[in-house]
Design an enzyme around this catalytic site. Sequence first.
Site, PDB file in Angstrom:
ATOM      1  N   HIS A 149       0.813  -1.217   0.000  1.00  8.07           N
ATOM      2  CA  HIS A 149       0.000   0.000   0.000  1.00  8.07           C
ATOM      3  C   HIS A 149       0.851   1.274   0.000  1.00  8.07           C
ATOM      4  CE1 HIS A 149       0.378  -0.230   4.531  1.00  8.07           C
ATOM      5  NE2 HIS A 149       0.439   1.074   4.382  1.00  8.07           N
ATOM      6  N   ILE A 196      -8.361 -24.193  -4.274  1.00  7.31           N
ATOM      7  CA  ILE A 196      -9.336 -25.276  -4.345  1.00  7.31           C
ATOM      8  C   ILE A 196     -10.539 -24.857  -5.173  1.00  7.31           C
ATOM      9  CG2 ILE A 196     -10.915 -26.729  -3.025  1.00  7.31           C
ATOM     10  CD1 ILE A 196      -9.032 -26.635  -0.703  1.00  7.31           C
ATOM     11  N   GLY A 197     -11.070 -23.671  -4.872  1.00 12.75           N
ATOM     12  CA  GLY A 197     -12.242 -23.180  -5.584  1.00 12.75           C
ATOM     13  C   GLY A 197     -13.510 -23.254  -4.759  1.00 12.75           C
ATOM     14  N   VAL A 198     -13.401 -22.862  -3.488  1.00 19.04           N
ATOM     15  CA  VAL A 198     -14.575 -22.873  -2.615  1.00 19.04           C
ATOM     16  C   VAL A 198     -14.626 -21.602  -1.788  1.00 19.04           C
ATOM     17  CG1 VAL A 198     -14.713 -25.395  -2.390  1.00 19.04           C
ATOM     18  CG2 VAL A 198     -13.267 -24.098  -0.809  1.00 19.04           C
ATOM     19  N   GLN A 199     -15.832 -21.200  -1.413  1.00 21.94           N
ATOM     20  CA  GLN A 199     -16.011 -20.198  -0.383  1.00 21.94           C
ATOM     21  C   GLN A 199     -16.169 -20.940   0.935  1.00 21.94           C
ATOM     22  OE1 GLN A 199     -19.254 -17.524  -1.021  1.00 21.94           O
ATOM     23  NE2 GLN A 199     -18.284 -16.459  -2.720  1.00 21.94           N
ATOM     24  N   ILE A 200     -15.477 -20.478   1.958  1.00 19.98           N
ATOM     25  CA  ILE A 200     -15.511 -21.179   3.237  1.00 19.98           C
ATOM     26  C   ILE A 200     -15.859 -20.215   4.360  1.00 19.98           C
ATOM     27  CG2 ILE A 200     -13.952 -23.076   2.658  1.00 19.98           C
ATOM     28  CD1 ILE A 200     -11.648 -21.446   3.756  1.00 19.98           C
ATOM     29  N   ASP A 202       0.055  -7.659   1.464  1.00 20.32           N
ATOM     30  CA  ASP A 202       0.470  -6.250   1.560  1.00 20.32           C
ATOM     31  C   ASP A 202       1.987  -6.108   1.602  1.00 20.32           C
ATOM     32  OD1 ASP A 202       0.073  -3.520   1.584  1.00 20.32           O
ATOM     33  OD2 ASP A 202      -0.136  -3.385   3.759  1.00 20.32           O
ATOM     34  N   GLY A 233       3.466   6.550   8.278  1.00 15.91           N
ATOM     35  CA  GLY A 233       4.805   6.604   7.701  1.00 15.91           C
ATOM     36  C   GLY A 233       5.681   5.458   8.143  1.00 15.91           C
ATOM     37  N   ASN A 234       5.261   4.709   9.173  1.00 14.13           N
ATOM     38  CA  ASN A 234       6.012   3.529   9.604  1.00 14.13           C
ATOM     39  C   ASN A 234       5.743   2.320   8.715  1.00 14.13           C
ATOM     40  OD1 ASN A 234       6.146   4.676  12.810  1.00 14.13           O
ATOM     41  ND2 ASN A 234       7.827   3.378  12.108  1.00 14.13           N
ATOM     42  N   SER A 235       4.724   2.398   7.857  1.00 13.93           N
ATOM     43  CA  SER A 235       4.387   1.266   7.003  1.00 13.93           C
ATOM     44  C   SER A 235       5.594   0.793   6.212  1.00 13.93           C
ATOM     45  CB  SER A 235       3.283   1.663   6.019  1.00 13.93           C
ATOM     46  OG  SER A 235       2.027   1.514   6.590  1.00 13.93           O
TER      47      SER A 235
END
Length: 513
Positions: A150, A308-312, A180, A251-253
């Site tokens: 970011h 895998i292809g799933v919503q969990i 990130d 600013g520490n990011s």
Amino acid sequence: MLNWSAQSSRREPSPSRARRRPLRRVMLSAVGATALIGSAAGVTMVPAHAEAPANQGLNPVGPTSFADLVDRVKGAVVSVKVDVVEKSDANGADFGGGLPPGMPPVSPDDPLYHFFKRFGSPMPRHPHKGEALGSGFIISSDGYVVTNNHVVNDATDVKITLQGGKVVPAKIVGVDKKTDLALLKITAPGTYPYVQFSNTMPRVGDWVIAVGNPFGLGGTVTAGIVSARGRDIGSGPYDDYLQIDAPVNRGNSGGPTFNEKGEVVGINTAIYSPSGGSVGIGFAIPSEVAKEVITELKEKGSVSRGYIGVQIQSVTTEIAESLGLKSTEGALVAQVQPNTPAVAAGVESGDVISAVNGVKVENPHELSRKIAALGPNAEVDLTIIRNGADKNIKLKLGKLPDEVQAKAGTVVPEKAAKTALAKFGFSLEPSSDVAGAGKVGAVVTDIDPDGPAAQKGLRQGDVILDIAGKPVVGPADVVKALSDAKKDGRRAVLLRVKTGDNTHFLALSTDAS
């Protein structure tokens, strides 16, 4: 108001820039906020006749000084300055024209922003330049630099300020939005001081120091301890943060968190704050996660993860009871996405994934991390619980797409009269009778915010797809399933619900009293 805040810093002289790049904030739910509010620490009284245990080499005060450590590592910590092109908002308008003279930039999170958006004078705007400031650290003598994604997001130009003030150009090697993280490379020739990642994770209570560029001030050092590990702050599917109390600010990011050996144990990323400033709760990406990601970015410029292809979703106590499970461990499959490894292997909605390659899965986040780490094309043995029995499924992982959206399955539509479920606190209509709702399931058209259904998470506009494992064609199916479950002595029934593009389960009590 409490918020998560990503800790990069922007110098933004115009309201539009302030709106476009505010610190990233994720508003806490009431439950989340309550969970993080502690009570005052108590005092344990020791009877006068009790003998205190001998001090076993512990040093409760901490090191006398971190000065030697700072001298060793400070040359590798840098400031990152990024030029970005500010984009217009969704309406293509700039509300800066309505700001009073001398008014500072107004963030969208500020109540004044909405006031000026409503009453100010919108002005057409065009993309224009902005600036971001963050931190980073060098990990090799040839000038590879680690920071946050970011910090460099949408960058058109990147410059690195070294210890001593020298500014050198850099390029972006690769970024990984899901963790990130970003890897940069200083393009100016030279040999640079660098630091290394730690090979061991710190323990809760270990001393750490954070070095970075808060508020653009340059090399600043703060000290504290590791307060917790494995924190999930809701920023992504792979959250596994270290929580530290060494103060970090805007600013520490991207700056490093060091252990007492001068090794990097984390990358500072976000804070928990009511004001945007440090209150002693910061979050750092652990080195064990960062090392793997940075290695892939250096070698390939991107990160490939298993898929895998799933919503969990999590298995709640009520869902466990509805499925006849003995515990809430594992990850419940809410939706199987089409044309994925899960479909090919026979994974079904309602399955609970309890182990991967024989290793137990505690929760959905752990499953996500395990599968991602195995990588594309890996052969995996999944242990699932289906209809109360264990079942083993073998599948070959795919590659995780950049964006994944699950689509609801197809159910034969049937028009039915409106069914009122007043005692449960909601009303339903067939989806085909509601404009824009599609032709699948039954739509929640009205709900009592204090009723039993709302308390379990049902919302107006939700589409009930399945109930008790059976597809919903119309409201009558929901009424019948609730009635049958109560006759069978079941205290709750499982609903599969579509909210927007996401599908999830919730357990509705059969007793509405």
